[in-house]
Design a protein around this motif. Structure first.
Motif, PDB file in Angstrom:
ATOM      1  N   PHE A 162      -3.664  16.621  10.565  1.00  0.00           N
ATOM      2  CA  PHE A 162      -4.307  15.996   9.410  1.00  0.00           C
ATOM      3  C   PHE A 162      -3.956  16.808   8.172  1.00  0.00           C
ATOM      4  O   PHE A 162      -3.761  18.022   8.250  1.00  0.00           O
ATOM      5  N   ASP A 163      -3.890  16.150   7.027  1.00  0.00           N
ATOM      6  CA  ASP A 163      -3.585  16.880   5.789  1.00  0.00           C
ATOM      7  C   ASP A 163      -4.738  17.779   5.377  1.00  0.00           C
ATOM      8  O   ASP A 163      -4.528  18.840   4.807  1.00  0.00           O
ATOM      9  N   THR A 164      -5.944  17.331   5.651  1.00  0.00           N
ATOM     10  CA  THR A 164      -7.129  18.099   5.275  1.00  0.00           C
ATOM     11  C   THR A 164      -8.110  18.083   6.443  1.00  0.00           C
ATOM     12  O   THR A 164      -8.251  17.047   7.105  1.00  0.00           O
ATOM     13  N   ILE A 165      -8.756  19.213   6.702  1.00  0.00           N
ATOM     14  CA  ILE A 165      -9.741  19.262   7.788  1.00  0.00           C
ATOM     15  C   ILE A 165     -11.031  19.874   7.260  1.00  0.00           C
ATOM     16  O   ILE A 165     -11.017  20.881   6.550  1.00  0.00           O
ATOM     17  N   LEU A 166     -12.153  19.227   7.600  1.00  0.00           N
ATOM     18  CA  LEU A 166     -13.455  19.761   7.228  1.00  0.00           C
ATOM     19  C   LEU A 166     -14.300  19.850   8.484  1.00  0.00           C
ATOM     20  O   LEU A 166     -14.395  18.878   9.239  1.00  0.00           O
ATOM     21  N   LYS A 167     -14.879  21.020   8.721  1.00  0.00           N
ATOM     22  CA  LYS A 167     -15.727  21.171   9.901  1.00  0.00           C
ATOM     23  C   LYS A 167     -17.154  21.458   9.475  1.00  0.00           C
ATOM     24  O   LYS A 167     -17.394  22.284   8.604  1.00  0.00           O
ATOM     25  N   ILE A 168     -18.081  20.749  10.108  1.00  0.00           N
ATOM     26  CA  ILE A 168     -19.500  20.932   9.791  1.00  0.00           C
ATOM     27  C   ILE A 168     -20.237  21.086  11.106  1.00  0.00           C
ATOM     28  O   ILE A 168     -19.882  20.436  12.105  1.00  0.00           O
ATOM     29  N   ASP A 169     -21.249  21.926  11.127  1.00  0.00           N
ATOM     30  CA  ASP A 169     -22.055  22.046  12.331  1.00  0.00           C
ATOM     31  C   ASP A 169     -23.276  21.143  12.216  1.00  0.00           C
ATOM     32  O   ASP A 169     -23.897  21.053  11.147  1.00  0.00           O
ATOM     33  N   ALA A 170     -23.610  20.487  13.316  1.00  0.00           N
ATOM     34  CA  ALA A 170     -24.726  19.530  13.302  1.00  0.00           C
ATOM     35  C   ALA A 170     -26.024  20.178  12.836  1.00  0.00           C
ATOM     36  O   ALA A 170     -26.896  19.503  12.277  1.00  0.00           O
ATOM     37  N   SER A 171     -26.159  21.480  13.040  1.00  0.00           N
ATOM     38  CA  SER A 171     -27.403  22.146  12.637  1.00  0.00           C
ATOM     39  C   SER A 171     -27.576  22.173  11.120  1.00  0.00           C
ATOM     40  O   SER A 171     -28.675  22.385  10.611  1.00  0.00           O
ATOM     41  N   GLU A 172     -26.475  21.944  10.383  1.00  0.00           N
ATOM     42  CA  GLU A 172     -26.576  21.904   8.918  1.00  0.00           C
ATOM     43  C   GLU A 172     -27.138  20.577   8.421  1.00  0.00           C
ATOM     44  O   GLU A 172     -27.471  20.430   7.242  1.00  0.00           O
ATOM     45  N   GLN A 180       0.822  -1.210   0.000  1.00  0.00           N
ATOM     46  CA  GLN A 180       0.000   0.000   0.000  1.00  0.00           C
ATOM     47  C   GLN A 180       0.855   1.257   0.000  1.00  0.00           C
ATOM     48  O   GLN A 180       1.828   1.343   0.751  1.00  0.00           O
ATOM     49  N   ALA A 181       0.453   2.211  -0.838  1.00  0.00           N
ATOM     50  CA  ALA A 181       1.061   3.543  -0.760  1.00  0.00           C
ATOM     51  C   ALA A 181       0.270   4.311   0.298  1.00  0.00           C
ATOM     52  O   ALA A 181      -0.948   4.186   0.379  1.00  0.00           O
ATOM     53  N   LYS A 182       0.972   5.084   1.110  1.00  0.00           N
ATOM     54  CA  LYS A 182       0.317   5.747   2.238  1.00  0.00           C
ATOM     55  C   LYS A 182      -0.614   6.864   1.768  1.00  0.00           C
ATOM     56  O   LYS A 182      -0.188   7.772   1.062  1.00  0.00           O
ATOM     57  N   PRO A 183      -1.895   6.793   2.146  1.00  0.00           N
ATOM     58  CA  PRO A 183      -2.803   7.885   1.774  1.00  0.00           C
ATOM     59  C   PRO A 183      -2.597   9.104   2.672  1.00  0.00           C
ATOM     60  O   PRO A 183      -1.875   9.033   3.669  1.00  0.00           O
ATOM     61  N   LYS A 184      -3.216  10.215   2.312  1.00  0.00           N
ATOM     62  CA  LYS A 184      -3.212  11.389   3.187  1.00  0.00           C
ATOM     63  C   LYS A 184      -4.315  11.215   4.232  1.00  0.00           C
ATOM     64  O   LYS A 184      -5.170  10.345   4.097  1.00  0.00           O
ATOM     65  N   THR A 185      -4.275  12.061   5.246  1.00  0.00           N
ATOM     66  CA  THR A 185      -5.303  11.955   6.282  1.00  0.00           C
ATOM     67  C   THR A 185      -6.262  13.139   6.197  1.00  0.00           C
ATOM     68  O   THR A 185      -5.884  14.238   5.809  1.00  0.00           O
ATOM     69  N   MET A 186      -7.509  12.886   6.536  1.00  0.00           N
ATOM     70  CA  MET A 186      -8.529  13.928   6.528  1.00  0.00           C
ATOM     71  C   MET A 186      -9.367  13.809   7.796  1.00  0.00           C
ATOM     72  O   MET A 186      -9.801  12.713   8.156  1.00  0.00           O
ATOM     73  N   GLU A 187      -9.528  14.938   8.473  1.00  0.00           N
ATOM     74  CA  GLU A 187     -10.410  14.938   9.629  1.00  0.00           C
ATOM     75  C   GLU A 187     -11.737  15.557   9.212  1.00  0.00           C
ATOM     76  O   GLU A 187     -11.765  16.647   8.642  1.00  0.00           O
ATOM     77  N   ILE A 188     -12.829  14.856   9.484  1.00  0.00           N
ATOM     78  CA  ILE A 188     -14.151  15.464   9.286  1.00  0.00           C
ATOM     79  C   ILE A 188     -14.783  15.590  10.666  1.00  0.00           C
ATOM     80  O   ILE A 188     -15.087  14.585  11.314  1.00  0.00           O
ATOM     81  N   ARG A 189     -14.871  16.817  11.112  1.00  0.00           N
ATOM     82  CA  ARG A 189     -15.369  17.069  12.460  1.00  0.00           C
ATOM     83  C   ARG A 189     -16.797  17.613  12.392  1.00  0.00           C
ATOM     84  O   ARG A 189     -17.055  18.597  11.699  1.00  0.00           O
ATOM     85  N   VAL A 190     -17.714  16.927  13.052  1.00  0.00           N
ATOM     86  CA  VAL A 190     -19.084  17.437  13.123  1.00  0.00           C
ATOM     87  C   VAL A 190     -19.429  17.634  14.592  1.00  0.00           C
ATOM     88  O   VAL A 190     -19.519  16.674  15.359  1.00  0.00           O
ATOM     89  N   ASP A 191     -19.571  18.885  14.975  1.00  0.00           N
ATOM     90  CA  ASP A 191     -19.900  19.210  16.362  1.00  0.00           C
ATOM     91  C   ASP A 191     -21.333  19.692  16.470  1.00  0.00           C
ATOM     92  O   ASP A 191     -21.917  20.170  15.501  1.00  0.00           O
ATOM     93  N   GLY A 192     -21.862  19.566  17.690  1.00  0.00           N
ATOM     94  CA  GLY A 192     -23.243  19.974  17.933  1.00  0.00           C
ATOM     95  C   GLY A 192     -24.089  18.750  18.212  1.00  0.00           C
ATOM     96  O   GLY A 192     -23.559  17.665  18.495  1.00  0.00           O
ATOM     97  N   THR A 193     -25.398  18.891  18.127  1.00  0.00           N
ATOM     98  CA  THR A 193     -26.312  17.781  18.403  1.00  0.00           C
ATOM     99  C   THR A 193     -27.275  17.646  17.234  1.00  0.00           C
ATOM    100  O   THR A 193     -27.801  18.648  16.733  1.00  0.00           O
ATOM    101  N   LEU A 194     -27.508  16.410  16.812  1.00  0.00           N
ATOM    102  CA  LEU A 194     -28.441  16.178  15.705  1.00  0.00           C
ATOM    103  C   LEU A 194     -29.877  16.346  16.202  1.00  0.00           C
ATOM    104  O   LEU A 194     -30.222  15.906  17.290  1.00  0.00           O
ATOM    105  N   ALA A 195     -30.705  16.960  15.386  1.00  0.00           N
ATOM    106  CA  ALA A 195     -32.126  17.120  15.737  1.00  0.00           C
ATOM    107  C   ALA A 195     -32.827  15.766  15.664  1.00  0.00           C
ATOM    108  O   ALA A 195     -32.349  14.845  14.997  1.00  0.00           O
ATOM    109  N   ALA A 196     -33.971  15.643  16.333  1.00  0.00           N
ATOM    110  CA  ALA A 196     -34.737  14.398  16.282  1.00  0.00           C
ATOM    111  C   ALA A 196     -35.103  14.090  14.843  1.00  0.00           C
ATOM    112  O   ALA A 196     -35.472  14.991  14.077  1.00  0.00           O
TER     113      ALA A 196
END
Ligand code: SF4
Lengths: 195, 474
Positions: free
Chosen positions: B277-287, B164-180
């Motif tokens: 991480f090589d790439t970071i994506l942040k999303i809010d749970a309200s989205e 295997q060739a080593k892939p890059k790393t990506m963090e996907i962070r989702v903070d907050g609380t999911l609605a019902a």
């Protein structure tokens, strides 16, 4: 994979340029679950009539060439799709070597993966081999991978180039799995350390 | 004192599995678990035979029939000749090479990515491979899991290793609380809608943030499963108390002192504070809202309150062309409210959404109601064990009483290799993972949704906003 050092065998001449992988093995035969049984399907559409009987004029169907193990053909042999079924079919028919003035890129590497030797000779040299195979009966040549040379018993001799890494793998009979198996002691050590 | 650079979980797992590393070459990694099924293995076994090779670690190889097994009438002879050939080949291969094999009559049978975690084969810190792209699922327990091709299957069988060739790393962070009413499936569809089907190419994803901490193990599996639809070969969630609680007592997990020691080791796995991480994506749970795909790839997704896009909504001509093509295949004009779209079939199943939690979510929606007469509804549990558990809870009755079909475990209508498939032009609400042209049958039209949304669509005959659903009290 079987090691390949030297092979002497009968030449089957297929004097045709641009033999693509669709001709070597048509796409409709790729549904099979196994890697065997492709030899009968080699060149299917030029080899058999639509009803399935052998076409008399096709080289593989001629008595003269029965038992041949070295295929000599025209430029751009094996162009087209990446299907590994193409080298499988050629090999399973009984060929050990394919000689042509040039090869499709992916086809060439697929050949090495499967222990089938693709040999690139000049257009003139391949034509010489094709002519002798057509004129003489039971025309045999020797392909020597160690010496990187092709010769017959009536004065023909030509040398060829081959990628040193691939040559090494073939001489020692190593495919990718073979290469990894060379590291068996490292794998053993890893397993001991993590047992 | 030497200070160690902080490491991501991915790096820790990778580094602890390197068997050989040479400059200019891929790394040779050790594989802890190799999962095998009928579609991608036949030629690999043939390869072994032709070269007189054996399987190096039969104890680390688990084989199951899932892709083309029928989900009903298993006691009758198989009608599909190709499926029969493949299943017969698998049975022969596994007995010849001495491998554990769960055939379609085994109580341990199920979709390969469901049975792995469920039986405890899948554990934190492992490298797991399978000749199947949705192998990413197993990353939910904190492992590195990815799909491989047939020649690689052969390679792993023979050597228990993979280049295997080593892939890059990506963090996907989702903070907050999911609605019902907002589920892990919606989180995943939201992410794919945002980064596209190629957003994760070349990366190993780690999902972080409170949404994933709060999420059940089944939910984490759904999200990791869909990593591949965002282009990433693997997705993972750090192990925590939920992980240990989920795994404890599962058949293949260690017990007693061994268990305690294992947990101690697993606790070292999560990414260190400050790891890069090589790439970071942040999303809010309200989205994140309930999503539905409208087109022919999983990134073509809109909120349940939305309208199907029109080509002219897009600025560049390439996108316009793609949208036009998808609309045409889907039999849509563009501009219609997604809730007005009528559906013919619902499918609750696949390695994305066929675990007990998914079945419960669908049952809760269906309970006390009848399916729309024009809708065909298939509920296909992911494994025998899921099926048994559901039946113990009486969930099968809920579906049967509603006029729905309760089937045996398998991939089923996810890829239509067995008799469960859409007819040309038929429209489905499906909990599976791919809405590609023809995926559920030639000409079939697939909308990807969560289990609750699929179940609701079966009752009303069209898509509805599950947040407004009238649940019957248990
Ligand atoms: S359920 Fe679908 S995606 Fe999952 S393994 Fe089966 S065919 Fe593949």
């Amino acid at each position: 994979m079987e090691a390949f050092k030297q092979h002497t065998g009968k030449v089957i001449p297929y004097d045709m340029p641009n033999v693509d992988t669709d001709q070597i093995i048509p796409a409709r035969f790729l549904k099979k679950i196994d890697r065997v049984g492709f030899g009968e399907l080699l060149f299917n559409d030029v080899r058999y009539t639509p009803e399935g009987s052998p076409k008399e004029d096709f080289v593989l169907n001629q008595e003269k060439y029965a038992g041949g193990s070295i295929l000599v053909s025209g430029p751009q042999f094996g162009i087209g799709s990446s299907r590994e079924h193409a080298p499988w079919a050629i090999q399973q028919y009984g060929f050990k070597v394919v000689i042509a003035p040039s090869f499709g890129d992916i086809f060439r590497s697929n050949c090495f993966q499967n222990g089938l030797l693709p040999v690139q000779l000049s257009e003139r040299d391949t034509q010489t081999l094709i002519q002798r195979a057509q004129e003489l009966s039971d025309y045999e040549i020797t392909v020597d991978l160690e010496a990187q040379e092709v010769h017959d018993s009536v004065g023909f001799s030509a040398s060829f180039e081959v990628d040193s890494f691939r040559r090494d793998c073939l001489l020692r009979g190593l495919d990718d799995i073979g290469l990894t198996l060379e590291k068996t002691s490292a794998i053993d050590a890893f397993e001991r350390a993590n047992a | 004192m030497e200070v160690m650079a902080p490491k991501t979980m991915f790096e820790k797992i990778w580094e602890s599995h390197v068997v050989s590393d040479e400059p200019g070459k891929p790394s040779l990694l050790y594989v802890d678990l190799h999962l095998v099924h009928e579609i991608t293995s036949a030629q690999a076994f043939d390869g072994l035979r032709m070269n007189d090779r054996t399987v190096r670690r039969t104890d680390k190889t688990v084989v199951v029939a899932d892709h083309n097994v029928p989900t009903k009438d298993r006691d009758k002879p198989l009608v599909d000749e190709i499926a029969k050939t493949q299943l017969d080949a698998l049975a022969k291969n596994t007995s010849e090479f001495g491998l554990k094999y769960f055939d379609m009559f085994s109580e341990k049978q199920g979709i390969v990515h469901v049975i792995g975690p469920e039986q405890g084969w899948t554990r934190p810190g492992m490298i797991i491979v399978c000749g199947d792209s949705h192998t990413s699922t197993h990353g939910a327990v904190g492992s590195m899991a990815f799909g491989i091709g047939t020649s690689e299957v052969e390679h792993v069988l023979a050597t228990q290793c993979i280049w295997q060739a080593k892939p890059k790393t990506m963090e996907i962070r989702v903070d907050g609380t999911l609605a019902a009413g907002v589920t892990p499936k919606d989180v995943a569809l939201g992410i794919i809608g945002k980064i596209g089907t190629s957003g994760g190419i070349g990366h190993a994803i780690e999902y972080t943030g409170s949404v994933f901490r709060d999420m059940s193990m089944e939910g984490r599996m759904t999200v990791c499963n869909l990593s591949i639809e965002a282009g990433a070969r693997s997705g993972m969630v750090a192990p925590d108390e939920k992980t240990y609680e989920y795994l404890k007592g599962r058949e293949q997990c260690p017990t007693g002192m061994d268990w305690d020691n294992a947990v101690e080791e697993w606790k070292k796995l999560p990414s260190d504070e400050g790891a890069k991480f090589d790439t970071i994506l942040k999303i809010d749970a309200s989205e994140i809202v309930p999503f539905v795909t409208w087109g022919t790839n999983p990134a073509q997704v809109i909120p349940i309150t939305g309208r199907v896009p029109k080509p002219e909504d897009y600025p560049n001509s390439q996108d316009q062309f793609a949208v036009e093509k998808s609309l045409k295949y889907m039999g849509l004009q563009g501009g219609e409210r997604i809730q007005d779209i009528m559906i013919d079939t619902i499918f609750v199943g696949s390695c994305t959404n066929s675990r007990i939690e998914d079945i419960r979510a669908a049952a809760a929606v269906v309970k006390g109601k009848q399916k729309s007469p024009s809708v065909r509804a298939l509920i296909v549990p992911g494994s025998w064990l899921v099926k048994q558990q559901a039946e113990k809870e009486g969930l099968d009755k809920v579906f049967l009483d509603a006029g729905m079909e309760w089937r045996e475990a398998g991939c089923s209508m996810c890829l239509a290799m067995n008799p469960d498939r859409l007819d040309p032009g038929e429209r489905s609400a499906s909990t599976s993972n791919r809405n590609f042209e023809g995926r559920q049958g030639p000409g079939g039209r697939t909308h990807l949704v969560s289990p609750a949304m699929a179940a609701a669509a079966a009752i009303t005959g069209h898509f509805v906003d599950i947040r407004e659903w009238d649940y019957v009290d248990a």
